[in-house]
Design a protein around this motif. Structure first.
Motif, PDB file in Angstrom:
ATOM      1  N   ALA A 163       0.831  -1.212   0.000  1.00  0.00           N
ATOM      2  CA  ALA A 163       0.000   0.000   0.000  1.00  0.00           C
ATOM      3  C   ALA A 163       0.862   1.257   0.000  1.00  0.00           C
ATOM      4  CB  ALA A 163      -0.926  -0.014   1.219  1.00  0.00           C
ATOM      5  N   GLN A 164       2.099   1.139   0.451  1.00  0.00           N
ATOM      6  CA  GLN A 164       3.021   2.290   0.449  1.00  0.00           C
ATOM      7  C   GLN A 164       3.936   2.257  -0.778  1.00  0.00           C
ATOM      8  OE1 GLN A 164       5.326   2.616   4.047  1.00  0.00           O
ATOM      9  NE2 GLN A 164       3.584   2.484   5.402  1.00  0.00           N
ATOM     10  N   ASN A 165       3.680   1.327  -1.696  1.00  0.00           N
ATOM     11  CA  ASN A 165       4.543   1.128  -2.869  1.00  0.00           C
ATOM     12  C   ASN A 165       5.981   0.804  -2.508  1.00  0.00           C
ATOM     13  OD1 ASN A 165       2.838   1.419  -5.050  1.00  0.00           O
ATOM     14  ND2 ASN A 165       2.826   3.657  -4.797  1.00  0.00           N
ATOM     15  N   LYS A 166       6.146   0.010  -1.449  1.00  0.00           N
ATOM     16  CA  LYS A 166       7.503  -0.306  -0.996  1.00  0.00           C
ATOM     17  C   LYS A 166       7.783  -1.800  -1.004  1.00  0.00           C
ATOM     18  CE  LYS A 166       8.113   3.814   1.730  1.00  0.00           C
ATOM     19  NZ  LYS A 166       8.123   4.404   3.072  1.00  0.00           N
ATOM     20  N   TYR A 167       6.906  -2.569  -1.596  1.00  0.00           N
ATOM     21  CA  TYR A 167       7.047  -4.027  -1.569  1.00  0.00           C
ATOM     22  C   TYR A 167       7.799  -4.520  -2.809  1.00  0.00           C
ATOM     23  CZ  TYR A 167       5.648  -8.884  -2.238  1.00  0.00           C
ATOM     24  OH  TYR A 167       5.654 -10.227  -2.472  1.00  0.00           O
ATOM     25  N   TYR A 168       8.871  -5.288  -2.593  1.00  0.00           N
ATOM     26  CA  TYR A 168       9.642  -5.875  -3.699  1.00  0.00           C
ATOM     27  C   TYR A 168       9.814  -7.355  -3.449  1.00  0.00           C
ATOM     28  CZ  TYR A 168      10.598  -1.043  -4.756  1.00  0.00           C
ATOM     29  OH  TYR A 168      10.442   0.278  -5.050  1.00  0.00           O
ATOM     30  N   LYS A 169       9.390  -8.150  -4.411  1.00  0.00           N
ATOM     31  CA  LYS A 169       9.467  -9.600  -4.270  1.00  0.00           C
ATOM     32  C   LYS A 169      10.791 -10.097  -4.840  1.00  0.00           C
ATOM     33  CE  LYS A 169       6.854 -12.824  -6.722  1.00  0.00           C
ATOM     34  NZ  LYS A 169       5.520 -13.259  -7.158  1.00  0.00           N
ATOM     35  N   ILE A 170      11.507 -10.896  -4.065  1.00  0.00           N
ATOM     36  CA  ILE A 170      12.798 -11.417  -4.529  1.00  0.00           C
ATOM     37  C   ILE A 170      12.751 -12.940  -4.467  1.00  0.00           C
ATOM     38  CG2 ILE A 170      15.311 -11.404  -4.102  1.00  0.00           C
ATOM     39  CD1 ILE A 170      14.388  -8.551  -4.322  1.00  0.00           C
ATOM     40  N   ASP A 171      13.133 -13.594  -5.559  1.00  0.00           N
ATOM     41  CA  ASP A 171      13.201 -15.044  -5.561  1.00  0.00           C
ATOM     42  C   ASP A 171      14.376 -15.478  -4.676  1.00  0.00           C
ATOM     43  OD1 ASP A 171      13.319 -17.706  -6.119  1.00  0.00           O
ATOM     44  OD2 ASP A 171      13.749 -17.480  -8.266  1.00  0.00           O
ATOM     45  N   GLY A 172      14.071 -16.223  -3.602  1.00  0.00           N
ATOM     46  CA  GLY A 172      15.110 -16.627  -2.644  1.00  0.00           C
ATOM     47  C   GLY A 172      15.694 -18.000  -2.932  1.00  0.00           C
ATOM     48  N   ALA A 173      15.320 -18.613  -4.072  1.00  0.00           N
ATOM     49  CA  ALA A 173      15.868 -19.933  -4.424  1.00  0.00           C
ATOM     50  C   ALA A 173      17.196 -19.751  -5.156  1.00  0.00           C
ATOM     51  CB  ALA A 173      14.873 -20.667  -5.312  1.00  0.00           C
ATOM     52  N   GLY A 174      17.994 -20.808  -5.167  1.00  0.00           N
ATOM     53  CA  GLY A 174      19.277 -20.750  -5.881  1.00  0.00           C
ATOM     54  C   GLY A 174      20.424 -20.487  -4.923  1.00  0.00           C
ATOM     55  N   SER A 175      21.594 -20.172  -5.491  1.00  0.00           N
ATOM     56  CA  SER A 175      22.787 -20.005  -4.648  1.00  0.00           C
ATOM     57  C   SER A 175      22.733 -18.672  -3.901  1.00  0.00           C
ATOM     58  CB  SER A 175      24.049 -20.054  -5.509  1.00  0.00           C
ATOM     59  OG  SER A 175      24.121 -18.881  -6.305  1.00  0.00           O
ATOM     60  N   ILE A 176      23.539 -18.562  -2.850  1.00  0.00           N
ATOM     61  CA  ILE A 176      23.615 -17.317  -2.067  1.00  0.00           C
ATOM     62  C   ILE A 176      23.958 -16.149  -2.990  1.00  0.00           C
ATOM     63  CG2 ILE A 176      24.976 -16.132  -0.267  1.00  0.00           C
ATOM     64  CD1 ILE A 176      25.166 -18.842   1.176  1.00  0.00           C
ATOM     65  N   GLU A 177      24.929 -16.370  -3.895  1.00  0.00           N
ATOM     66  CA  GLU A 177      25.366 -15.290  -4.800  1.00  0.00           C
ATOM     67  C   GLU A 177      24.255 -14.861  -5.742  1.00  0.00           C
ATOM     68  OE1 GLU A 177      27.003 -18.160  -4.348  1.00  0.00           O
ATOM     69  OE2 GLU A 177      28.642 -17.399  -3.099  1.00  0.00           O
ATOM     70  N   GLU A 178      23.490 -15.836  -6.215  1.00  0.00           N
ATOM     71  CA  GLU A 178      22.389 -15.484  -7.135  1.00  0.00           C
ATOM     72  C   GLU A 178      21.357 -14.606  -6.430  1.00  0.00           C
ATOM     73  OE1 GLU A 178      22.112 -19.325 -10.165  1.00  0.00           O
ATOM     74  OE2 GLU A 178      21.371 -19.516  -8.139  1.00  0.00           O
ATOM     75  N   VAL A 179      21.047 -14.965  -5.183  1.00  0.00           N
ATOM     76  CA  VAL A 179      20.052 -14.191  -4.438  1.00  0.00           C
ATOM     77  C   VAL A 179      20.605 -12.791  -4.137  1.00  0.00           C
ATOM     78  CG1 VAL A 179      18.631 -14.103  -2.349  1.00  0.00           C
ATOM     79  CG2 VAL A 179      19.058 -16.305  -3.460  1.00  0.00           C
ATOM     80  N   THR A 180      21.894 -12.732  -3.773  1.00  0.00           N
ATOM     81  CA  THR A 180      22.521 -11.431  -3.500  1.00  0.00           C
ATOM     82  C   THR A 180      22.395 -10.526  -4.710  1.00  0.00           C
ATOM     83  OG1 THR A 180      24.136 -12.512  -2.091  1.00  0.00           O
ATOM     84  CG2 THR A 180      24.662 -10.293  -2.770  1.00  0.00           C
ATOM     85  N   LYS A 181      22.654 -11.064  -5.887  1.00  0.00           N
ATOM     86  CA  LYS A 181      22.602 -10.255  -7.101  1.00  0.00           C
ATOM     87  C   LYS A 181      21.189  -9.690  -7.307  1.00  0.00           C
ATOM     88  CE  LYS A 181      23.771  -9.928 -11.953  1.00  0.00           C
ATOM     89  NZ  LYS A 181      22.573  -9.119 -12.182  1.00  0.00           N
ATOM     90  N   ARG A 182      20.181 -10.542  -7.054  1.00  0.00           N
ATOM     91  CA  ARG A 182      18.801 -10.061  -7.217  1.00  0.00           C
ATOM     92  C   ARG A 182      18.515  -8.921  -6.239  1.00  0.00           C
ATOM     93  NH1 ARG A 182      17.034 -16.066  -6.700  1.00  0.00           N
ATOM     94  NH2 ARG A 182      17.791 -16.836  -8.686  1.00  0.00           N
ATOM     95  N   LEU A 183      19.042  -9.061  -5.018  1.00  0.00           N
ATOM     96  CA  LEU A 183      18.817  -8.003  -4.022  1.00  0.00           C
ATOM     97  C   LEU A 183      19.507  -6.705  -4.447  1.00  0.00           C
ATOM     98  CD1 LEU A 183      19.264 -10.141  -0.788  1.00  0.00           C
ATOM     99  CD2 LEU A 183      17.216  -8.855  -1.371  1.00  0.00           C
ATOM    100  N   VAL A 184      20.762  -6.813  -4.866  1.00  0.00           N
ATOM    101  CA  VAL A 184      21.528  -5.617  -5.256  1.00  0.00           C
ATOM    102  C   VAL A 184      20.851  -4.924  -6.445  1.00  0.00           C
ATOM    103  CG1 VAL A 184      23.740  -4.862  -6.237  1.00  0.00           C
ATOM    104  CG2 VAL A 184      23.707  -6.463  -4.312  1.00  0.00           C
ATOM    105  N   ASP A 185      20.380  -5.718  -7.407  1.00  0.00           N
ATOM    106  CA  ASP A 185      19.706  -5.133  -8.579  1.00  0.00           C
ATOM    107  C   ASP A 185      18.438  -4.403  -8.152  1.00  0.00           C
ATOM    108  OD1 ASP A 185      21.643  -6.161 -10.172  1.00  0.00           O
ATOM    109  OD2 ASP A 185      20.453  -7.825 -10.978  1.00  0.00           O
ATOM    110  N   THR A 186      17.749  -4.928  -7.152  1.00  0.00           N
ATOM    111  CA  THR A 186      16.516  -4.269  -6.692  1.00  0.00           C
ATOM    112  C   THR A 186      16.854  -3.006  -5.904  1.00  0.00           C
ATOM    113  OG1 THR A 186      15.429  -6.407  -6.604  1.00  0.00           O
ATOM    114  CG2 THR A 186      14.382  -4.616  -5.386  1.00  0.00           C
TER     115      THR A 186
END
Ligand code: ADP
Length: 190
Positions: A163-186
């Motif tokens: 409702a505050q336009n602050k929600y970002y969904k990140i796929d948490g599957a895969g390697s630690i590095e893959e998830v980190t990259k998704r977070l950094v890109d977001t």
């Protein structure tokens, strides 16, 4: 100033990813689970009260957790920004956090929600229990209770941040590095 809420069910990888993000963005790490475990280890009154809930897989009372956060924000006025890890976990906590951050004029930049399949979560938690020494990671029924409580009490917070336009969904599957990259890109688009 960057204030991130790292969100997701138990075992989603919040702590692991927070360790990397605090280093990269020079943020203060604020994990309510770690803070509560410190209190339990120090056998404080707050710790003794929280332990009764945590050991069974229930949430510690909102008042206890909010008071802890309030004190930390007060003591760290110079902080560059925060990663809130495992907090807020209820709508009452999210509202309290918004009020506190308003006082300091530092709103939440985004809520990053790590999504992981439930079977995978249970497996990760049981594996962590073999080495973490955490009693709540070693008993399957407690793990199931934590996931149930997450779905019931914590998951609704997605709507609060949406409702505050602050929600970002990140796929948490895969390697630690893959998830980190998704977070950094977001984080780059916040
Ligand atoms: P996990 O995300 O794997 O459940 P945490 O270390 O974040 O691990 O939390 C461990 C336990 O501490 C939770 O199951 C809960 O009982 C308690 N806890 C942590 N953060 C909060 C919070 N914000 N509100 C209430 N209880 C909390």
């Amino acid at each position: 100033m960057l204030n991130l809420v790292l969100f997701g069910p138990p075992g989603a990888g919040k702590g692991t990813q927070a360790d990397f993000l605090i280093e990269k963005y020079k943020l203060n790490h604020l994990s309510t689970g770690d803070l509560l475990r410190d209190q339990i280890a120090a056998e404080t009154e707050l710790g003794k009260e929280a332990k009764r809930y945590i050991d069974k897989g229930y949430l510690a009372p909102d008042s206890v957790v909010i008071e802890m956060i309030k004190n930390i924000l007060k003591e760290n006025k110079e902080a560059n920004g925060y990663i809130f890890d495992g907090f807020p976990r209820t709508v009452a906590q999210a509202k309290a956090l918004d009020e506190l951050l308003n006082e300091y004029n530092i709103p939440v930049s985004g809520m990053l929600c790590l999504r992981v399949d439930e079977e995978e979560l249970k497996q990760r938690l049981l594996n962590r229990g073999k080495t973490s020494g955490r009693p709540d990671d070693q008993d399957f029924s407690i793990i199931e209770n934590r996931i149930r409580i997450y779905n019931e009490k914590t998951e609704p917070l997605r709507d609060y941040y949406r409702a505050q336009n602050k929600y970002y969904k990140i796929d948490g599957a895969g390697s630690i590095e893959e998830v980190t990259k998704r977070l950094v890109d977001t984080i780059a688009i916040l």
